[in-house]
Motif scaffolding. Structure first.
Motif, PDB file in Angstrom:
ATOM      1  N   ARG A 201      -5.063   5.050 -11.317  1.00 56.23           N
ATOM      2  CA  ARG A 201      -3.060   4.007 -11.636  1.00 56.23           C
ATOM      3  C   ARG A 201      -3.015   3.804  -9.942  1.00 56.23           C
ATOM      4  O   ARG A 201      -2.802   2.625  -9.637  1.00 56.23           O
ATOM      5  CB  ARG A 201      -2.711   4.933 -11.342  1.00 56.23           C
ATOM      6  N   PHE A 202      -3.340   4.474  -9.127  1.00 61.48           N
ATOM      7  CA  PHE A 202      -3.063   4.186  -7.895  1.00 61.48           C
ATOM      8  C   PHE A 202      -4.068   2.854  -6.725  1.00 61.48           C
ATOM      9  O   PHE A 202      -3.199   1.579  -6.447  1.00 61.48           O
ATOM     10  CB  PHE A 202      -3.724   5.137  -6.559  1.00 61.48           C
ATOM     11  N   LEU A 203      -5.242   2.923  -7.587  1.00 63.24           N
ATOM     12  CA  LEU A 203      -5.870   2.065  -6.797  1.00 63.24           C
ATOM     13  C   LEU A 203      -5.973   0.887  -8.002  1.00 63.24           C
ATOM     14  O   LEU A 203      -5.802   0.032  -6.987  1.00 63.24           O
ATOM     15  CB  LEU A 203      -7.824   2.486  -7.023  1.00 63.24           C
TER      16      LEU A 203
ATOM     17  N   ALA B  38      -7.158  -0.796   1.035  1.00 59.21           N
ATOM     18  CA  ALA B  38      -6.619   0.879   1.049  1.00 59.21           C
ATOM     19  C   ALA B  38      -7.883   1.162   0.618  1.00 59.21           C
ATOM     20  O   ALA B  38      -7.836   2.871   0.140  1.00 59.21           O
ATOM     21  CB  ALA B  38      -5.351   0.878   0.217  1.00 59.21           C
ATOM     22  N   VAL B  39      -9.157   1.113   0.013  1.00 54.22           N
ATOM     23  CA  VAL B  39      -9.663   1.112  -1.186  1.00 54.22           C
ATOM     24  C   VAL B  39     -10.891   2.360  -0.485  1.00 54.22           C
ATOM     25  O   VAL B  39     -11.335   3.637  -0.961  1.00 54.22           O
ATOM     26  CB  VAL B  39     -11.112   0.193  -1.525  1.00 54.22           C
TER      27      VAL B  39
ATOM     28  N   ILE C 197     -11.901   8.464   0.276  1.00 52.16           N
ATOM     29  CA  ILE C 197     -12.548   9.732   1.620  1.00 52.16           C
ATOM     30  C   ILE C 197     -11.685  10.483   0.663  1.00 52.16           C
ATOM     31  O   ILE C 197     -12.134  11.775   0.734  1.00 52.16           O
ATOM     32  CB  ILE C 197     -12.492   9.083   2.463  1.00 52.16           C
ATOM     33  N   THR C 198      -9.776  10.323   0.948  1.00 54.39           N
ATOM     34  CA  THR C 198      -8.757  11.130   0.487  1.00 54.39           C
ATOM     35  C   THR C 198      -9.306  11.682  -0.510  1.00 54.39           C
ATOM     36  O   THR C 198      -8.249  12.655  -1.094  1.00 54.39           O
ATOM     37  CB  THR C 198      -7.418  10.642   0.244  1.00 54.39           C
ATOM     38  N   CYS C 199      -9.674  11.242  -2.007  1.00 60.56           N
ATOM     39  CA  CYS C 199     -10.047  11.879  -2.974  1.00 60.56           C
ATOM     40  C   CYS C 199     -11.218  12.817  -3.373  1.00 60.56           C
ATOM     41  O   CYS C 199     -11.713  13.484  -3.859  1.00 60.56           O
ATOM     42  CB  CYS C 199      -9.510  11.073  -4.476  1.00 60.56           C
ATOM     43  N   SER C 200     -12.411  11.927  -2.360  1.00 60.78           N
ATOM     44  CA  SER C 200     -13.398  12.731  -2.213  1.00 60.78           C
ATOM     45  C   SER C 200     -13.621  14.196  -1.516  1.00 60.78           C
ATOM     46  O   SER C 200     -14.112  14.928  -2.218  1.00 60.78           O
ATOM     47  CB  SER C 200     -14.277  11.475  -1.991  1.00 60.78           C
TER      48      SER C 200
ATOM     49  N   PRO D 277     -12.987  -3.394   3.231  1.00 57.05           N
ATOM     50  CA  PRO D 277     -13.134  -2.871   4.378  1.00 57.05           C
ATOM     51  C   PRO D 277     -12.706  -1.955   4.804  1.00 57.05           C
ATOM     52  O   PRO D 277     -11.558  -1.309   4.658  1.00 57.05           O
ATOM     53  CB  PRO D 277     -12.269  -4.520   5.507  1.00 57.05           C
ATOM     54  N   PRO D 278     -12.825  -1.167   5.943  1.00 58.40           N
ATOM     55  CA  PRO D 278     -12.420   0.537   5.889  1.00 58.40           C
ATOM     56  C   PRO D 278     -11.270   0.302   7.053  1.00 58.40           C
ATOM     57  O   PRO D 278     -10.574  -0.210   7.727  1.00 58.40           O
ATOM     58  CB  PRO D 278     -13.605   1.236   7.022  1.00 58.40           C
ATOM     59  N   SER D 279     -10.465   0.881   6.949  1.00 55.58           N
ATOM     60  CA  SER D 279      -9.063   1.141   7.755  1.00 55.58           C
ATOM     61  C   SER D 279      -8.451   2.503   7.180  1.00 55.58           C
ATOM     62  O   SER D 279      -7.779   2.724   6.876  1.00 55.58           O
ATOM     63  CB  SER D 279      -7.858  -0.025   6.652  1.00 55.58           C
ATOM     64  N   GLY D 280      -8.713   3.345   8.387  1.00 57.95           N
ATOM     65  CA  GLY D 280      -8.812   4.745   8.635  1.00 57.95           C
ATOM     66  C   GLY D 280      -9.648   5.755   7.101  1.00 57.95           C
ATOM     67  O   GLY D 280     -10.367   5.398   6.330  1.00 57.95           O
ATOM     68  N   THR D 281      -9.231   7.131   7.958  1.00 60.97           N
ATOM     69  CA  THR D 281     -10.127   8.323   7.206  1.00 60.97           C
ATOM     70  C   THR D 281      -9.112   8.709   5.858  1.00 60.97           C
ATOM     71  O   THR D 281      -9.842   9.187   5.044  1.00 60.97           O
ATOM     72  CB  THR D 281     -10.578   9.025   8.145  1.00 60.97           C
ATOM     73  N   TRP D 282      -8.130   8.444   5.766  1.00 56.02           N
ATOM     74  CA  TRP D 282      -7.323   9.428   4.828  1.00 56.02           C
ATOM     75  C   TRP D 282      -5.547   8.611   5.104  1.00 56.02           C
ATOM     76  O   TRP D 282      -5.263   7.681   5.663  1.00 56.02           O
ATOM     77  CB  TRP D 282      -6.695  11.233   5.581  1.00 56.02           C
ATOM     78  N   ASN D 283      -5.547   8.077   3.409  1.00 50.09           N
ATOM     79  CA  ASN D 283      -4.547   7.230   2.959  1.00 50.09           C
ATOM     80  C   ASN D 283      -3.686   8.631   1.719  1.00 50.09           C
ATOM     81  O   ASN D 283      -3.829   9.259   1.014  1.00 50.09           O
ATOM     82  CB  ASN D 283      -5.327   7.176   1.335  1.00 50.09           C
ATOM     83  N   ARG D 284      -2.141   8.271   3.004  1.00 50.38           N
ATOM     84  CA  ARG D 284      -1.344   9.368   2.209  1.00 50.38           C
ATOM     85  C   ARG D 284      -0.525   9.428   1.142  1.00 50.38           C
ATOM     86  O   ARG D 284      -0.002   9.714   0.408  1.00 50.38           O
ATOM     87  CB  ARG D 284      -0.362  10.317   3.511  1.00 50.38           C
ATOM     88  N   ASP D 285      -0.333   8.003   0.761  1.00 51.17           N
ATOM     89  CA  ASP D 285       0.514   7.615  -0.311  1.00 51.17           C
ATOM     90  C   ASP D 285      -0.370   8.223  -0.734  1.00 51.17           C
ATOM     91  O   ASP D 285       0.252   7.762  -2.426  1.00 51.17           O
ATOM     92  CB  ASP D 285       0.114   5.885   0.158  1.00 51.17           C
TER      93      ASP D 285
END
Length: 456
Positions: A85-87, A98-99, A104-107, A212-220
């Motif tokens: 849903r988020f993706l 955000a991908v 990374i956040t869920c893995s 494209p990478p954009s950080g290593t953690w997605n708090r959203d």
């Protein structure tokens, strides 16, 4: 599926025979790839064995793979629909950055939890330390393949998905064959695990290359678990409902212990797994139709609503959407009905090809009918998801879980003549309930649409 509709529509716009074939293969891999390829690989390894590999060793290996797929699906199911849903929301908003951070956040927690769960599980097994270690690694890899499938559905180079699974299956087969000949049962599992690792890292490479990478953690993403806790419950219940009948038969009096904690049921297990394979073409067809033809009318309907169009135009678009939905279900009935009827006609030949015994043929026959009903049940669930009717989805899956568990237990009590009927009747009961909920939702769709809007 998060993002697959965008890519399927691009592929089909080319309007060539090869593009159509590519779209269907892509949809088949996304909808059924890991399961389809694992069954195919297990079948090949069952037919072509190294000379020393006896029946007991093969059963230990086969049980390892089946248990890994069963419990990894249930485990990953806790986050599967929330992440999807988020993706999907991020891709709809054209936020491709955000991908990678979402992946990374869920893995990270899935890998960490998977290591702990599998490590605890295998610590009780009377198998070699090296075999148990590989079992833990295989569990984590398969969990990550399930996670990767959520993200890979949005890639543009769909051929890479086909190449990944093809290469992985070949490496699993030849790796198990040759390493098993040198290192025994542990080598057999090592070769298979190597092929699954190739699949995962191939999919991972596609994700990292295309987004494209954009950080290593997605708090959203964490906020979505608080916002949609029912999606986590749905994912868990859905996968548990699919496997509950196997669990019941593993606990049955006529089940057989391979080694401690590894149990199989000779009459029931294999026929049901092979029956599942017959639904792969229909799942691909449905994914194509739902993400293309139906989606266009679905989006137009809600565009009319958000654009404050007159009620008559909204109702007219609703009728077109309903017509497309019924047309898609009719096509599924025709295609899957044809596949099921042909399978029933040639069930003896199918059983011989799969190496099933005479007592397993009746189970395969009724399981083919159950698989047909399961496809239709899946259709109802996905369409209910489209309208965000999560309560009705959970209700349908709850009926499926309870009926599949209870009726499967009842068939165990009644005897082997009734094996498979519990699963089939559970699919039928759940399908009727799901259809009732969907039909009611379609009749009152405009009321549901407007009544769920915020007042202020």
């Amino acid at each position: 599926m998060a993002g697959i509709g965008f890519e399927l529509r691009k592929i089909l716009r080319r309007d060539t025979f090869l593009s159509d074939i590519g779209a269907y293969l892509y949809a088949a891999m996304i909808s059924s790839g890991p399961w389809m390829m694992s069954v195919a690989c297990l079948a090949l390894l069952g037919i072509y064995r190294v000379p020393w590999f006896d029946d007991h060793a093969h059963e230990v290996f086969r049980a390892t793979v089946i248990y890994t797929y069963a419990f990894s699906l249930i485990y990953v199911g806790l986050c599967q629909f929330v992440v999807t849903r988020f993706l999907a929301d991020r891709l709809f908003a054209d936020d491709e950055q955000a991908v990678v951070s979402t992946f990374i956040t869920c893995s990270a927690p899935i890998m960490g939890g998977g290591l702990l769960l599998a490590g605890f599980f295998y610590s009780f097994f009377p198998l070699s330390l090296s075999y148990r270690f590989l079992g833990v690694i295989l569990f984590v890899i398969v969990c990550m393949i399930w996670v990767g499938m959520i993200f890979i559905s949005a890639v543009k180079n769909y051929r890479s998905v086909l190449y990944a699974f093809t290469a992985g299956v070949l490496i699993s087969f030849f790796g198990a064959f040759f390493l098993g000949g040198r290192f025994g049962l542990t080598g057999y599992l090592a070769g298979y695990t190597l092929g699954q690792g190739v699949i995962f890292f191939w999919l991972l490479e596609r994700i990292l290359v295309e987004f494209p990478p954009s950080g290593t953690w997605n708090r959203d993403l964490q906020g979505y678990f608080r916002k949609y806790p029912d999606l986590a419950i749905i994912g868990f219940v859905y996968n548990l409902a699919i496997w509950i009948d196997k669990f019941v038969f593993w606990l049955a009096p006529d089940s057989r212990v391979i080694v401690q904690f590894f149990v199989t049921h000779d009459l029931y297990e294999a026929p049901v797994f092979y029956a599942y394979l017959t639904i792969v073409p229909t799942m691909a067809l449905f994914l194509i139709r739902i993400e293309t033809d139906f989606y266009l009318h679905y989006r137009r309907y809600y565009s009319q609503v958000t654009g404050k169009a007159p009620l008559r135009l909204i109702l007219a678009e609703k009728e077109k959407m309903a017509l497309m939905m019924h047309r898609g279900i009719r096509n599924i009935l025709i295609v899957q009905g044809t596949v099921t009827v042909l399978s029933l006609v040639f069930v003896e030949q199918m059983a011989a090809l799969a190496g099933l015994g005479p007592l397993q043929v009746p189970v395969l026959r009724i399981s083919l009918v159950g698989a047909f009903l399961l496809v239709l049940l899946s259709v109802m669930i996905i369409i209910l998801f489209y309208f965000d009717l999560r309560g009705r989805v959970l209700s349908t899956l709850g009926v499926f879980l309870l009926s599949n568990g209870f009726l499967s237990g009842l068939t165990v009590f009644l005897g082997y003549q009734f094996y498979g009927y519990g699963f089939t009747y559970a699919c039928l009961i759940s399908l009727l309930w799901g259809y009732f909920l969907l039909d009611n939702a379609m009749k009152n769709l405009e009321f549901i649409t407007f009544s769920r809007q915020p007042v202020s």
